[in-house]
Design a protein around this motif. Structure first.
Motif, PDB file in Angstrom:
ATOM      1  N   LYS A  33       0.781  -1.236   0.067  1.00 36.83           N
ATOM      2  CA  LYS A  33       0.016   0.053  -0.140  1.00 36.83           C
ATOM      3  C   LYS A  33       1.013   1.197   0.065  1.00 36.83           C
ATOM      4  O   LYS A  33       0.548   2.153  -0.507  1.00 36.83           O
ATOM      5  CB  LYS A  33      -0.797  -0.119   1.108  1.00 36.83           C
ATOM      6  N   TYR A  34       2.000   1.197   0.650  1.00 37.92           N
ATOM      7  CA  TYR A  34       2.884   2.489   0.901  1.00 37.92           C
ATOM      8  C   TYR A  34       4.229   2.417   0.198  1.00 37.92           C
ATOM      9  O   TYR A  34       4.932   3.515   0.013  1.00 37.92           O
ATOM     10  CB  TYR A  34       3.374   2.656   2.230  1.00 37.92           C
ATOM     11  N   ARG A  35       4.232   1.364  -0.811  1.00 41.70           N
ATOM     12  CA  ARG A  35       5.465   1.231  -1.592  1.00 41.70           C
ATOM     13  C   ARG A  35       5.530   2.359  -2.708  1.00 41.70           C
ATOM     14  O   ARG A  35       6.868   2.802  -2.448  1.00 41.70           O
ATOM     15  CB  ARG A  35       5.553  -0.017  -2.292  1.00 41.70           C
ATOM     16  N   GLU A  39       9.032   5.044  -2.861  1.00 43.44           N
ATOM     17  CA  GLU A  39       9.714   5.089  -4.127  1.00 43.44           C
ATOM     18  C   GLU A  39       9.894   6.320  -4.577  1.00 43.44           C
ATOM     19  O   GLU A  39      10.814   6.638  -5.211  1.00 43.44           O
ATOM     20  CB  GLU A  39       9.245   3.984  -5.012  1.00 43.44           C
ATOM     21  N   GLU A  40       8.535   7.280  -4.447  1.00 46.36           N
ATOM     22  CA  GLU A  40       8.772   8.536  -5.054  1.00 46.36           C
ATOM     23  C   GLU A  40       9.675   9.323  -4.361  1.00 46.36           C
ATOM     24  O   GLU A  40      10.215  10.268  -4.912  1.00 46.36           O
ATOM     25  CB  GLU A  40       7.385   9.268  -4.934  1.00 46.36           C
ATOM     26  N   LYS A  41      10.021   9.102  -3.118  1.00 51.78           N
ATOM     27  CA  LYS A  41      10.975   9.718  -2.296  1.00 51.78           C
ATOM     28  C   LYS A  41      12.197   9.115  -2.426  1.00 51.78           C
ATOM     29  O   LYS A  41      13.310   9.688  -1.523  1.00 51.78           O
ATOM     30  CB  LYS A  41      10.614   9.686  -0.862  1.00 51.78           C
ATOM     31  N   GLY A  42      12.436   8.128  -3.096  1.00 50.06           N
ATOM     32  CA  GLY A  42      13.803   7.397  -3.411  1.00 50.06           C
ATOM     33  C   GLY A  42      14.245   6.320  -2.258  1.00 50.06           C
ATOM     34  O   GLY A  42      15.417   6.377  -1.980  1.00 50.06           O
ATOM     35  N   LYS A  43      13.314   6.070  -1.678  1.00 52.94           N
ATOM     36  CA  LYS A  43      13.445   5.231  -0.462  1.00 52.94           C
ATOM     37  C   LYS A  43      12.658   4.056  -1.147  1.00 52.94           C
ATOM     38  O   LYS A  43      11.787   3.748  -1.824  1.00 52.94           O
ATOM     39  CB  LYS A  43      12.691   5.749   0.789  1.00 52.94           C
ATOM     40  N   ARG A  72      18.318   5.639  -0.057  1.00 53.45           N
ATOM     41  CA  ARG A  72      18.929   5.507  -1.401  1.00 53.45           C
ATOM     42  C   ARG A  72      20.054   4.338  -1.703  1.00 53.45           C
ATOM     43  O   ARG A  72      20.060   3.703  -2.707  1.00 53.45           O
ATOM     44  CB  ARG A  72      19.513   6.682  -2.018  1.00 53.45           C
ATOM     45  N   ASP A  73      20.875   4.349  -0.797  1.00 49.03           N
ATOM     46  CA  ASP A  73      22.008   3.283  -0.556  1.00 49.03           C
ATOM     47  C   ASP A  73      21.652   1.762  -0.149  1.00 49.03           C
ATOM     48  O   ASP A  73      22.414   1.002  -0.115  1.00 49.03           O
ATOM     49  CB  ASP A  73      23.166   3.831   0.032  1.00 49.03           C
ATOM     50  N   GLY A  74      20.484   1.677   0.333  1.00 46.98           N
ATOM     51  CA  GLY A  74      19.660   0.477   1.089  1.00 46.98           C
ATOM     52  C   GLY A  74      20.296   0.479   2.358  1.00 46.98           C
ATOM     53  O   GLY A  74      20.022  -0.868   2.645  1.00 46.98           O
ATOM     54  N   GLU A  75      20.575   1.352   2.920  1.00 48.43           N
ATOM     55  CA  GLU A  75      20.822   1.351   4.546  1.00 48.43           C
ATOM     56  C   GLU A  75      19.508   1.694   5.099  1.00 48.43           C
ATOM     57  O   GLU A  75      18.901   2.552   4.751  1.00 48.43           O
ATOM     58  CB  GLU A  75      21.961   2.584   4.657  1.00 48.43           C
ATOM     59  N   SER A  76      19.610   1.104   6.246  1.00 48.21           N
ATOM     60  CA  SER A  76      18.221   1.120   6.999  1.00 48.21           C
ATOM     61  C   SER A  76      18.153   2.770   7.693  1.00 48.21           C
ATOM     62  O   SER A  76      19.046   2.900   8.405  1.00 48.21           O
ATOM     63  CB  SER A  76      18.197   0.131   8.084  1.00 48.21           C
ATOM     64  N   ASP A  77      17.295   3.303   7.194  1.00 47.59           N
ATOM     65  CA  ASP A  77      16.772   4.770   7.957  1.00 47.59           C
ATOM     66  C   ASP A  77      16.086   4.555   9.323  1.00 47.59           C
ATOM     67  O   ASP A  77      16.440   5.071  10.234  1.00 47.59           O
ATOM     68  CB  ASP A  77      16.014   5.463   7.005  1.00 47.59           C
ATOM     69  N   GLU A 127       4.274   8.222   9.773  1.00 45.57           N
ATOM     70  CA  GLU A 127       5.285   9.338  10.433  1.00 45.57           C
ATOM     71  C   GLU A 127       6.619   9.278   9.913  1.00 45.57           C
ATOM     72  O   GLU A 127       7.126  10.314   9.802  1.00 45.57           O
ATOM     73  CB  GLU A 127       5.453   8.653  11.855  1.00 45.57           C
ATOM     74  N   SER A 128       6.920   8.100   9.333  1.00 44.62           N
ATOM     75  CA  SER A 128       8.250   8.221   8.289  1.00 44.62           C
ATOM     76  C   SER A 128       8.104   9.186   7.186  1.00 44.62           C
ATOM     77  O   SER A 128       8.905  10.016   6.827  1.00 44.62           O
ATOM     78  CB  SER A 128       8.654   6.576   7.935  1.00 44.62           C
ATOM     79  N   LEU A 129       7.007   9.054   6.339  1.00 51.80           N
ATOM     80  CA  LEU A 129       6.511   9.879   5.416  1.00 51.80           C
ATOM     81  C   LEU A 129       6.636  11.482   5.756  1.00 51.80           C
ATOM     82  O   LEU A 129       7.270  12.410   5.101  1.00 51.80           O
ATOM     83  CB  LEU A 129       5.382   9.546   4.777  1.00 51.80           C
ATOM     84  N   GLU A 130       6.181  11.812   6.915  1.00 45.79           N
ATOM     85  CA  GLU A 130       6.030  12.893   7.486  1.00 45.79           C
ATOM     86  C   GLU A 130       7.314  13.496   7.642  1.00 45.79           C
ATOM     87  O   GLU A 130       7.560  14.803   7.694  1.00 45.79           O
ATOM     88  CB  GLU A 130       5.040  13.150   8.412  1.00 45.79           C
ATOM     89  N   GLU A 131       8.268  12.666   8.438  1.00 46.25           N
ATOM     90  CA  GLU A 131       9.658  13.206   8.980  1.00 46.25           C
ATOM     91  C   GLU A 131      10.156  13.707   7.487  1.00 46.25           C
ATOM     92  O   GLU A 131      11.122  14.706   7.536  1.00 46.25           O
ATOM     93  CB  GLU A 131      10.345  12.163   9.368  1.00 46.25           C
ATOM     94  N   ASP A 132      10.045  12.814   6.488  1.00 46.71           N
ATOM     95  CA  ASP A 132      10.719  13.059   5.011  1.00 46.71           C
ATOM     96  C   ASP A 132      10.387  14.694   4.431  1.00 46.71           C
ATOM     97  O   ASP A 132      10.872  15.438   4.045  1.00 46.71           O
ATOM     98  CB  ASP A 132      10.444  12.263   4.105  1.00 46.71           C
TER      99      ASP A 132
END
Length: 134
Positions: A33-35, A39-43, A72-77, A127-132
């Motif tokens: 649902k959120y993918r 992806e639009e934010k490069g995550k 973007r680098d595949g590291e966990s945010d 919340e993760s989207l809002e932080e971005d």
């Protein structure tokens, strides 16, 4: 919900396995649902049902949902973990690794509903989207 070794029945095992499967499906649906929004934010989103052992009623068995937002680098945010079941040996209220005399196996099962878990996962992602955006 807490359980003692006497409660470790085939019925409880079926209940735990069913919860694990249901929550894993719920995780995948929520991620899907959120993918595109991530992806639009490069995550990216990454999630799975994690199990530490094979046997549910073995000391040290733990199962949980793990949901990560990757940069973007595949590291966990960010990482969000929902514990489902844990089987531990307890002696005088403390977790122990050795089978000490007087110690006992106990288990703890998440008692939240599917809807509560879905809302929890969505809240984390929102919340993760809002932080971005900040």
């Amino acid at each position: 919900m807490k359980y003692v070794e006497l409660d470790f029945t085939p019925q409880l095992e079926r209940t735990i396995r069913q919860k694990e499967e249901t929550f894993e499906k719920l995780l995948k649906q929520t991620m899907e649902k959120y993918r595109t929004r991530f992806e639009e934010k490069g995550k990216q989103l990454d999630g799975e049902l994690s199990r530490t052992k094979d046997e549910l009623f073995e000391q040290g068995y733990e199962s949980s949902l793990e949901l990560a937002v990757l940069d973007r680098d595949g590291e966990s945010d960010e990482l969000h973990i929902v514990d489902i079941w844990a089987c531990r040996r307890v002696f005088l209220g403390l977790w122990v690794s050795l089978p000490l005399p007087g110690s006992r196996l106990t288990g703890e099962l998440l008692d939240e509903t599917d809807e509560e878990i879905r809302l929890d996962l969505e809240e984390f992602l929102q919340e993760s989207l809002e932080e971005d955006n900040e």
